[in-house]
Design a protein around this motif. Sequence first.
Motif, PDB file in Angstrom:
ATOM      1  N   GLY A  17      -4.700  -0.181  -8.074  1.00 21.25           N
ATOM      2  CA  GLY A  17      -5.848  -1.023  -7.742  1.00 21.25           C
ATOM      3  C   GLY A  17      -6.958  -0.251  -7.069  1.00 21.25           C
ATOM      4  N   VAL A  18      -6.582   0.685  -6.206  1.00 21.42           N
ATOM      5  CA  VAL A  18      -7.581   1.517  -5.520  1.00 21.42           C
ATOM      6  C   VAL A  18      -8.406   2.283  -6.547  1.00 21.42           C
ATOM      7  CG1 VAL A  18      -7.878   3.507  -3.974  1.00 21.42           C
ATOM      8  CG2 VAL A  18      -6.276   1.673  -3.358  1.00 21.42           C
ATOM      9  N   SER A  19      -7.749   2.813  -7.568  1.00 24.97           N
ATOM     10  CA  SER A  19      -8.455   3.565  -8.608  1.00 24.97           C
ATOM     11  C   SER A  19      -9.471   2.694  -9.340  1.00 24.97           C
ATOM     12  CB  SER A  19      -7.455   4.137  -9.616  1.00 24.97           C
ATOM     13  OG  SER A  19      -6.637   5.095  -9.001  1.00 24.97           O
ATOM     14  N   ILE A  20      -9.094   1.474  -9.662  1.00 29.17           N
ATOM     15  CA  ILE A  20     -10.015   0.556 -10.356  1.00 29.17           C
ATOM     16  C   ILE A  20     -11.237   0.267  -9.484  1.00 29.17           C
ATOM     17  CG2 ILE A  20     -10.276  -1.855 -11.118  1.00 29.17           C
ATOM     18  CD1 ILE A  20      -7.376  -1.605 -12.193  1.00 29.17           C
ATOM     19  N   LEU A  21     -11.012   0.019  -8.209  1.00 31.32           N
ATOM     20  CA  LEU A  21     -12.127  -0.260  -7.305  1.00 31.32           C
ATOM     21  C   LEU A  21     -13.059   0.940  -7.193  1.00 31.32           C
ATOM     22  CD1 LEU A  21     -10.144  -2.138  -4.528  1.00 31.32           C
ATOM     23  CD2 LEU A  21     -11.819  -3.145  -6.091  1.00 31.32           C
ATOM     24  N   ARG A  22     -12.493   2.119  -7.034  1.00 32.50           N
ATOM     25  CA  ARG A  22     -13.327   3.322  -6.906  1.00 32.50           C
ATOM     26  C   ARG A  22     -14.100   3.594  -8.193  1.00 32.50           C
ATOM     27  NH1 ARG A  22      -9.090   6.582  -3.124  1.00 32.50           N
ATOM     28  NH2 ARG A  22      -9.899   5.743  -1.162  1.00 32.50           N
ATOM     29  N   GLU A  23     -13.469   3.393  -9.345  1.00 39.28           N
ATOM     30  CA  GLU A  23     -14.161   3.582 -10.623  1.00 39.28           C
ATOM     31  C   GLU A  23     -15.327   2.607 -10.767  1.00 39.28           C
ATOM     32  OE1 GLU A  23     -11.257   3.355 -13.784  1.00 39.28           O
ATOM     33  OE2 GLU A  23     -10.120   5.025 -12.930  1.00 39.28           O
ATOM     34  N   ALA A  24     -15.229   1.439 -10.144  1.00 32.73           N
ATOM     35  CA  ALA A  24     -16.300   0.442 -10.191  1.00 32.73           C
ATOM     36  C   ALA A  24     -17.382   0.723  -9.149  1.00 32.73           C
ATOM     37  CB  ALA A  24     -15.714  -0.956  -9.973  1.00 32.73           C
ATOM     38  N   GLY A  25     -17.212   1.770  -8.368  1.00 38.38           N
ATOM     39  CA  GLY A  25     -18.204   2.133  -7.367  1.00 38.38           C
ATOM     40  C   GLY A  25     -18.046   1.446  -6.033  1.00 38.38           C
ATOM     41  N   VAL A  26     -16.905   0.858  -5.785  1.00 38.43           N
ATOM     42  CA  VAL A  26     -16.645   0.163  -4.525  1.00 38.43           C
ATOM     43  C   VAL A  26     -16.079   1.148  -3.510  1.00 38.43           C
ATOM     44  CG1 VAL A  26     -15.269  -1.662  -3.429  1.00 38.43           C
ATOM     45  CG2 VAL A  26     -16.202  -2.012  -5.725  1.00 38.43           C
ATOM     46  N   ASP A  27     -16.612   1.113  -2.305  1.00 36.68           N
ATOM     47  CA  ASP A  27     -16.037   1.901  -1.218  1.00 36.68           C
ATOM     48  C   ASP A  27     -14.713   1.263  -0.823  1.00 36.68           C
ATOM     49  OD1 ASP A  27     -18.140   3.745  -0.993  1.00 36.68           O
ATOM     50  OD2 ASP A  27     -19.266   2.400   0.324  1.00 36.68           O
ATOM     51  N   VAL A  28     -13.691   2.087  -0.657  1.00 37.29           N
ATOM     52  CA  VAL A  28     -12.361   1.597  -0.331  1.00 37.29           C
ATOM     53  C   VAL A  28     -11.835   2.341   0.885  1.00 37.29           C
ATOM     54  CG1 VAL A  28     -10.000   1.280  -1.165  1.00 37.29           C
ATOM     55  CG2 VAL A  28     -11.904   1.138  -2.780  1.00 37.29           C
ATOM     56  N   GLN A  29     -11.339   1.588   1.846  1.00 41.19           N
ATOM     57  CA  GLN A  29     -10.648   2.169   3.001  1.00 41.19           C
ATOM     58  C   GLN A  29      -9.177   1.829   2.841  1.00 41.19           C
ATOM     59  OE1 GLN A  29     -12.046   0.858   6.856  1.00 41.19           O
ATOM     60  NE2 GLN A  29     -10.232   1.642   7.903  1.00 41.19           N
ATOM     61  N   VAL A  30      -8.316   2.824   2.832  1.00 42.79           N
ATOM     62  CA  VAL A  30      -6.877   2.614   2.675  1.00 42.79           C
ATOM     63  C   VAL A  30      -6.199   2.875   4.017  1.00 42.79           C
ATOM     64  CG1 VAL A  30      -4.798   3.343   1.456  1.00 42.79           C
ATOM     65  CG2 VAL A  30      -6.979   3.290   0.241  1.00 42.79           C
ATOM     66  N   GLU A  31      -5.389   1.922   4.452  1.00 42.40           N
ATOM     67  CA  GLU A  31      -4.687   2.032   5.727  1.00 42.40           C
ATOM     68  C   GLU A  31      -3.223   1.641   5.570  1.00 42.40           C
ATOM     69  OE1 GLU A  31      -5.875   3.176   8.549  1.00 42.40           O
ATOM     70  OE2 GLU A  31      -8.011   3.220   8.050  1.00 42.40           O
ATOM     71  N   VAL A  32      -2.353   2.390   6.215  1.00 48.00           N
ATOM     72  CA  VAL A  32      -0.936   2.039   6.305  1.00 48.00           C
ATOM     73  C   VAL A  32      -0.701   1.514   7.711  1.00 48.00           C
ATOM     74  CG1 VAL A  32       1.437   2.882   6.210  1.00 48.00           C
ATOM     75  CG2 VAL A  32      -0.277   3.788   4.617  1.00 48.00           C
ATOM     76  N   SER A  33      -0.282   0.253   7.805  1.00 50.38           N
ATOM     77  CA  SER A  33      -0.036  -0.353   9.107  1.00 50.38           C
ATOM     78  C   SER A  33       0.929  -1.515   8.922  1.00 50.38           C
ATOM     79  CB  SER A  33      -1.348  -0.845   9.724  1.00 50.38           C
ATOM     80  OG  SER A  33      -1.141  -1.290  11.041  1.00 50.38           O
ATOM     81  N   SER A  34       2.073  -1.419   9.527  1.00 49.03           N
ATOM     82  CA  SER A  34       3.106  -2.434   9.385  1.00 49.03           C
ATOM     83  C   SER A  34       2.849  -3.622  10.303  1.00 49.03           C
ATOM     84  CB  SER A  34       4.469  -1.821   9.724  1.00 49.03           C
ATOM     85  OG  SER A  34       5.448  -2.831   9.830  1.00 49.03           O
ATOM     86  N   ALA A  35       2.981  -4.804   9.742  1.00 50.68           N
ATOM     87  CA  ALA A  35       2.830  -6.018  10.541  1.00 50.68           C
ATOM     88  C   ALA A  35       3.931  -6.122  11.592  1.00 50.68           C
ATOM     89  CB  ALA A  35       2.861  -7.244   9.639  1.00 50.68           C
ATOM     90  N   HIS A  36       5.079  -5.492  11.337  1.00 49.09           N
ATOM     91  CA  HIS A  36       6.219  -5.583  12.254  1.00 49.09           C
ATOM     92  C   HIS A  36       6.272  -4.419  13.244  1.00 49.09           C
ATOM     93  CE1 HIS A  36       7.651  -8.870   9.818  1.00 49.09           C
ATOM     94  NE2 HIS A  36       7.566  -8.105   8.745  1.00 49.09           N
ATOM     95  N   ARG A  37       6.061  -3.205  12.752  1.00 51.12           N
ATOM     96  CA  ARG A  37       6.171  -2.029  13.608  1.00 51.12           C
ATOM     97  C   ARG A  37       4.888  -1.708  14.355  1.00 51.12           C
ATOM     98  NH1 ARG A  37       8.380  -0.745   8.843  1.00 51.12           N
ATOM     99  NH2 ARG A  37       6.634   0.587   8.277  1.00 51.12           N
ATOM    100  N   GLN A  38       3.736  -2.135  13.832  1.00 53.18           N
ATOM    101  CA  GLN A  38       2.445  -1.837  14.451  1.00 53.18           C
ATOM    102  C   GLN A  38       1.580  -3.097  14.518  1.00 53.18           C
ATOM    103  OE1 GLN A  38       1.900   1.011  11.266  1.00 53.18           O
ATOM    104  NE2 GLN A  38       1.428   2.581  12.783  1.00 53.18           N
ATOM    105  N   PRO A  39       2.064  -4.151  15.150  1.00 51.86           N
ATOM    106  CA  PRO A  39       1.316  -5.417  15.123  1.00 51.86           C
ATOM    107  C   PRO A  39      -0.075  -5.324  15.749  1.00 51.86           C
ATOM    108  CG  PRO A  39       3.115  -5.536  16.710  1.00 51.86           C
ATOM    109  CD  PRO A  39       3.294  -4.260  15.948  1.00 51.86           C
TER     110      PRO A  39
END
Length: 134
Positions: A20-42
Amino acid sequence: MSSVLVMMGSESDMPTMEKGVSILREAGVDVQVEVSSAHRQPERTAALATGAQAAGHAVVICGAGLSAALPGVVAAHTSLPVIGVPVSAGTLGGLDALLSCAQMPPGVPVAAVGIDNAKNAAHLALRILAVAGG
């Protein structure tokens, strides 16, 4: 065009979410990707969701693998549309995440796409951005 925040609870969700990130970037959308667990990093997860709109994001896409609660937790902290992507993980193969995404209370701007279908999440985000004029 506005940007999209893509969140996932674990690095192991990245191969699915990258589609999905690739599709958004190909469409010219700025994308911020974050890894953050709802349980371990609330606290971090809540801060990312709460600050998403101020950071210029118009949509949040959440990979819901073993962290099946992520879309709901994010939706509780933002008024932005949240799109849940159930990731095939764990003993239920993503079914628990799909049910988690689909069982939001009325009025919460959350959509769910099929298991491992980050491509549809990206296309839905593009539609939301187009309607919003972003």
